[in-house]
Scaffold this motif. Sequence first.
Motif, mmCIF file in Angstrom:
data_model
loop_
_atom_site.group_PDB
_atom_site.id
_atom_site.type_symbol
_atom_site.label_atom_id
_atom_site.label_comp_id
_atom_site.label_asym_id
_atom_site.label_seq_id
_atom_site.Cartn_x
_atom_site.Cartn_y
_atom_site.Cartn_z
ATOM 1 N N ASN A 74 58.354 23.665 42.101
ATOM 2 C CA ASN A 74 57.130 23.915 41.346
ATOM 3 C C ASN A 74 57.095 25.386 40.969
ATOM 4 N N TYR A 75 56.906 25.650 39.683
ATOM 5 C CA TYR A 75 56.836 27.022 39.207
ATOM 6 C C TYR A 75 55.403 27.354 38.836
ATOM 7 N N THR A 76 54.970 28.528 39.233
ATOM 8 C CA THR A 76 53.657 29.005 38.833
ATOM 9 C C THR A 76 53.822 30.373 38.194
ATOM 10 N N ALA A 77 53.032 30.633 37.181
ATOM 11 C CA ALA A 77 53.114 31.914 36.482
ATOM 12 C C ALA A 77 52.401 32.985 37.298
ATOM 13 N N ILE A 78 53.002 34.160 37.334
ATOM 14 C CA ILE A 78 52.396 35.292 38.012
ATOM 15 C C ILE A 78 51.507 36.002 37.006
ATOM 16 N N THR A 79 50.263 36.166 37.351
ATOM 17 C CA THR A 79 49.331 36.835 36.450
ATOM 18 C C THR A 79 49.091 38.253 36.944
ATOM 19 N N ILE A 80 49.066 39.149 36.008
ATOM 20 C CA ILE A 80 48.824 40.546 36.324
ATOM 21 C C ILE A 80 47.503 40.935 35.691
ATOM 22 N N GLY A 81 46.732 41.646 36.414
ATOM 23 C CA GLY A 81 45.424 42.051 35.913
ATOM 24 C C GLY A 81 44.351 41.396 36.751
ATOM 25 N N THR A 82 43.537 42.200 37.353
ATOM 26 C CA THR A 82 42.474 41.697 38.204
ATOM 27 C C THR A 82 41.173 42.346 37.791
ATOM 28 N N GLU A 83 40.132 42.042 38.541
ATOM 29 C CA GLU A 83 38.850 42.690 38.271
ATOM 30 C C GLU A 83 38.965 44.194 38.480
ATOM 31 N N ARG A 84 39.736 44.581 39.480
ATOM 32 C CA ARG A 84 39.851 46.001 39.794
ATOM 33 C C ARG A 84 40.575 46.767 38.684
ATOM 34 N N SER A 85 41.534 46.125 38.029
ATOM 35 C CA SER A 85 42.271 46.836 36.990
ATOM 36 C C SER A 85 41.400 47.147 35.774
ATOM 37 N N LYS A 86 40.274 46.470 35.636
ATOM 38 C CA LYS A 86 39.370 46.732 34.513
ATOM 39 C C LYS A 86 38.421 47.894 34.789
ATOM 40 N N LEU A 87 38.299 48.276 36.059
ATOM 41 C CA LEU A 87 37.373 49.345 36.425
ATOM 42 C C LEU A 87 38.002 50.709 36.196
ATOM 43 N N LYS A 88 37.158 51.722 36.047
ATOM 44 C CA LYS A 88 37.624 53.089 35.856
ATOM 45 C C LYS A 88 36.774 54.035 36.690
ATOM 46 N N GLY A 89 37.344 55.186 37.036
ATOM 47 C CA GLY A 89 36.611 56.228 37.738
ATOM 48 C C GLY A 89 36.229 55.861 39.156
ATOM 49 N N PRO A 90 35.038 56.266 39.571
ATOM 50 C CA PRO A 90 34.603 56.015 40.950
ATOM 51 C C PRO A 90 34.491 54.530 41.281
ATOM 52 N N ALA A 91 34.185 53.710 40.299
ATOM 53 C CA ALA A 91 34.091 52.274 40.562
ATOM 54 C C ALA A 91 35.447 51.714 40.983
ATOM 55 N N TYR A 92 36.528 52.226 40.384
ATOM 56 C CA TYR A 92 37.881 51.805 40.765
ATOM 57 C C TYR A 92 38.204 52.296 42.168
ATOM 58 N N LYS A 93 37.854 53.533 42.434
ATOM 59 C CA LYS A 93 38.160 54.138 43.729
ATOM 60 C C LYS A 93 37.410 53.443 44.853
ATOM 61 N N ASN A 94 36.165 53.086 44.611
ATOM 62 C CA ASN A 94 35.320 52.533 45.659
ATOM 63 C C ASN A 94 35.254 51.010 45.639
ATOM 64 N N TYR A 95 36.169 50.362 44.955
ATOM 65 C CA TYR A 95 36.170 48.903 44.856
ATOM 66 C C TYR A 95 36.457 48.285 46.224
ATOM 67 N N LYS A 96 35.615 47.347 46.629
ATOM 68 C CA LYS A 96 35.788 46.634 47.893
ATOM 69 C C LYS A 96 36.165 45.197 47.558
ATOM 70 N N HIS A 97 37.390 44.809 47.841
ATOM 71 C CA HIS A 97 37.852 43.489 47.452
ATOM 72 C C HIS A 97 37.181 42.391 48.268
ATOM 73 N N TRP A 98 36.637 42.711 49.423
ATOM 74 C CA TRP A 98 35.998 41.693 50.244
ATOM 75 C C TRP A 98 34.559 41.440 49.824
ATOM 76 N N LYS A 99 34.038 42.249 48.893
ATOM 77 C CA LYS A 99 32.650 42.071 48.429
ATOM 78 C C LYS A 99 32.648 41.593 46.986
ATOM 79 N N LYS A 100 33.334 40.497 46.721
ATOM 80 C CA LYS A 100 33.387 39.962 45.362
ATOM 81 C C LYS A 100 32.068 39.271 45.037
ATOM 82 N N ASN A 101 31.622 39.458 43.798
ATOM 83 C CA ASN A 101 30.411 38.787 43.321
ATOM 84 C C ASN A 101 30.842 37.497 42.632
ATOM 85 N N ASN A 102 30.633 36.382 43.297
ATOM 86 C CA ASN A 102 31.052 35.100 42.718
ATOM 87 C C ASN A 102 29.919 34.461 41.976
#
Length: 102
Positions: A74-102
Amino acid sequence: MKNIYLVLGLIFVSTTVAFAQDRNEFKGPEYKNYKVWEHETTPKLIYTTTNKEVVTGPEFKNKKQWDRQEEKQNYTAITIGTERSKLKGPAYKNYKHWKKNN
């Protein structure tokens, strides 16, 4: 004898790296003055296998070759680009991956 193998290995690695590049159509001044940001590139899809059955020991030894070839992968495509990659500045620096807003 080791030096010969070392030199052959270096030649092999250097040729594979040289032929792995995409921009082969430019030569001379066009190649020298090439600007990456002025040309559109299409992203390449990268696939990975999933759900591989890991067999070791006597089970692997006694497994027949024709059984190995028929395994469907089974092949799955690897996707690059996450929510964090869209952020810039302090928001990128202070991103907490365990506090996702679903």
